[in-house]
Design a protein around this motif. Structure first.
Motif, short mmCIF file in Angstrom:
data_model
loop_
_atom_site.label_atom_id
_atom_site.label_comp_id
_atom_site.label_asym_id
_atom_site.label_seq_id
_atom_site.Cartn_x
_atom_site.Cartn_y
_atom_site.Cartn_z
N TYR A 235 1.14 5.74 0.51
CA TYR A 235 0.59 7.03 0.96
C TYR A 235 1.05 8.10 -0.01
O TYR A 235 2.24 8.20 -0.34
CB TYR A 235 1.11 7.32 2.37
N GLU B 289 1.58 -2.96 6.37
CA GLU B 289 0.32 -3.48 6.89
C GLU B 289 0.58 -4.33 8.12
O GLU B 289 1.67 -4.86 8.32
CB GLU B 289 -0.40 -4.31 5.82
N SER C 290 -6.01 1.30 -7.01
CA SER C 290 -7.28 1.75 -6.43
C SER C 290 -7.03 2.41 -5.07
O SER C 290 -6.00 2.20 -4.44
CB SER C 290 -8.25 0.58 -6.28
N PHE C 291 -8.01 3.21 -4.62
CA PHE C 291 -7.87 3.99 -3.39
C PHE C 291 -8.50 3.26 -2.21
O PHE C 291 -9.59 2.70 -2.32
CB PHE C 291 -8.54 5.35 -3.53
N ASP C 292 -7.82 3.29 -1.07
CA ASP C 292 -8.37 2.76 0.17
C ASP C 292 -8.94 3.90 1.02
O ASP C 292 -10.06 3.82 1.54
CB ASP C 292 -7.26 2.03 0.95
N LYS C 293 -8.17 5.01 1.15
CA LYS C 293 -8.62 6.17 1.93
C LYS C 293 -8.28 7.44 1.17
O LYS C 293 -7.24 7.52 0.50
CB LYS C 293 -7.94 6.22 3.30
N THR D 209 -3.49 4.05 -0.89
CA THR D 209 -3.95 3.12 -1.92
C THR D 209 -4.18 1.73 -1.34
O THR D 209 -3.73 1.42 -0.23
CB THR D 209 -2.92 3.01 -3.05
N HIS D 210 -4.87 0.90 -2.10
CA HIS D 210 -4.82 -0.54 -1.84
C HIS D 210 -3.46 -1.05 -2.31
O HIS D 210 -2.71 -0.34 -2.99
CB HIS D 210 -5.95 -1.25 -2.59
N LYS E 10 0.87 -1.18 0.00
CA LYS E 10 0.00 0.00 0.00
C LYS E 10 0.91 1.23 0.00
O LYS E 10 2.05 1.17 0.46
CB LYS E 10 -0.91 -0.01 1.22
#
Length: 428
Positions: free
Chosen positions: A351, A427, A376-379, A396-397, A349
């Motif tokens: 930032y 993670e 793809s976006f996580d937050k 991101t993911h 992931k």
């Protein structure tokens, strides 16, 4: 009377003084453990007249390297003088003269470790360097001995005390990079020229050594993707904390399909991760093994007595080997073909912090850039910077490094977007 094992020490600075102090203070225990009366005979110094922290009793000082290297009564040379080329020259001389060597020199081992190990083996001498990584933490011997039966999958390390101290101050005391660096220098944690620490070079060299021992792969320093903490802003630290993370300078080495990926750089660690609690000048190494699972080794990463303890522990191992007649075996004999992991196989992931023109269509363009790269976006966080500009933070993911680089390059090329920060996210 026990047999004598005489030692020559190259360097009488902080660590050299600590070595001599420990050998004297713990003499009886060391003698019982090794079966030898280990004594320092000569110490190489730059200045004979300099005031010393400890008394120079029982041994002589010299400014001539050959007084130590060519003394037939000296069986072991301890190198704690620093430098690279001069130390390499002295250690090669000592090994070729049949003397075992203990060193704390991570720069030397990272750059010339293979050569020195080969020369030690040819001359049936020991070469140990436990103190070269993480000071007083016995991580190298743990990897080589205690975890020898396991297959190590990943190592995460906070292995530079200077940058960890600075980031702790920036996180807990809201200090700027410049303020934290000035304080680290005043306390003696950072050199007048802090380049090696703040640019990640010191950590990268330590990760080369850890990778060699954990995975049997001789990664070149040039193959380690390295980024330091220079330029880290209070904004990123605050936003990361708001999102549940801490920013730390972490060295990472991971085995992926019989290849290895090694990086050093700022990462976002979940605040629940054990490494997030490693603060100030302390170091820690987090090891994931196929059988043992997750383990962490924590302690002081530098300092006179912690580092000297590791040096003397190596010296004790040399003495035991001499007693058993087993000198000349490599510290680590695990060797695997070295292959670097392709960027499309390294997943994490990430930032991102960007500054973007606050106008219709800009955010849509950003999402398309990332979607085209398969990211793809996580937050997502967005807040106004001024009436014309917005700050956008994305986590991101998991995506491959290749995909992340594609998205970063495309965003960087857009005049409406300014990529300020990009860090990996750990993670777990």
């Amino acid at each position: 009377m026990k047999a004598k094992l005489q030692v020559g020490v190259l360097g009488f600075g902080t660590v050299g003084s600590g070595v001599i102090h420990i050998l004297k203070e713990h003499q009886e225990k060391i003698s019982q453990v090794t079966g030898y009366d280990i004594t320092v005979k000569k110490v190489l110094v730059r200045d004979l007249e300099k005031n010393r922290r400890y008394e120079t009793e029982g041994f002589s000082l010299t400014t001539e390297p050959l007084d130590v290297l060519d003394d037939p009564e000296i069986a072991v040379v301890v190198e704690v003088m620093g430098s690279i080329q001069t130390a390499r020259e002295y250690i090669l001389h000592a090994l070729k003269a049949g003397k075992s060597v203990v060193t704390a020199n991570k720069d030397l081992i990272a750059l010339y470790g293979d050569e020195l190990v080969a020369v030690a083996h040819e001359n049936r001498c020991d070469l140990f360097y436990e103190a070269s990584v993480a000071g007083g933490i016995p991580i190298l011997r743990t990897i080589v001995n205690s975890l020898a039966a396991d297959r190590i999958q990943k190592i995460l390390g906070i292995v530079n005390g200077t940058t960890n101290y600075m980031l702790t101050q920036m996180t807990s005391e809201n200090k700027s990079y410049e303020e934290a660096l000035k304080e680290a220098q005043e306390l003696g944690f950072a050199e007048a020229d802090p380049t090696s620490d703040v640019d990640g070079i010191d950590a990268a060299r330590k990760m080369v050594i850890l990778t060699r021992l954990a995975f049997g792969m001789n990664v070149n320093l040039d193959d380690v993707e390295t980024k330091g903490i220079r330029g880290i802003s209070e904004k990123d630290i605050q936003v990361a904390y708001q999102l549940g993370y801490k920013v730390k300078l972490v060295g990472r080495a991971e085995e992926i399909n019989n290849t290895v990926d090694v990086t050093v750089g700022p990462v976002l660690l979940p605040r629940s991760h054990p490494l997030s609690g490693v603060n100030y000048e302390n170091n820690a190494v987090f090891v994931t093994g196929a059988a043992v699972g997750e383990t962490m080794f924590y302690g002081p990463g530098a300092g006179e007595l912690p580092t000297a303890t590791s040096v003397v522990s190596d010296l004790i191992t040399v003495a035991k080997n001499a007693k058993l007649g087993t000198t000349g075996n490599a510290f680590n004999s695990f060797v695997h073909e070295t292959k670097n992991t392709p960027s499309d196989q390294v997943y994490s992931k990430y930032y991102f912090r960007l500054e973007m023109d606050d106008k219709t269509g800009t955010f849509l363009k950003l999402t398309k850039i990332f979607a085209d790269a398969g990211v793809s976006f996580d937050k997502i966080l967005q807040e106004p910077l001024d009436e014309h500009t917005a700050t956008v933070v994305i986590i991101t993911h998991a995506a491959s490094r290749k995909q992340i680089d594609e998205a970063s390059n495309a965003a960087h090329a857009e005049p409406e977007m300014r990529l300020i920060t990009k860090y990996a996210v750990v993670e777990g």
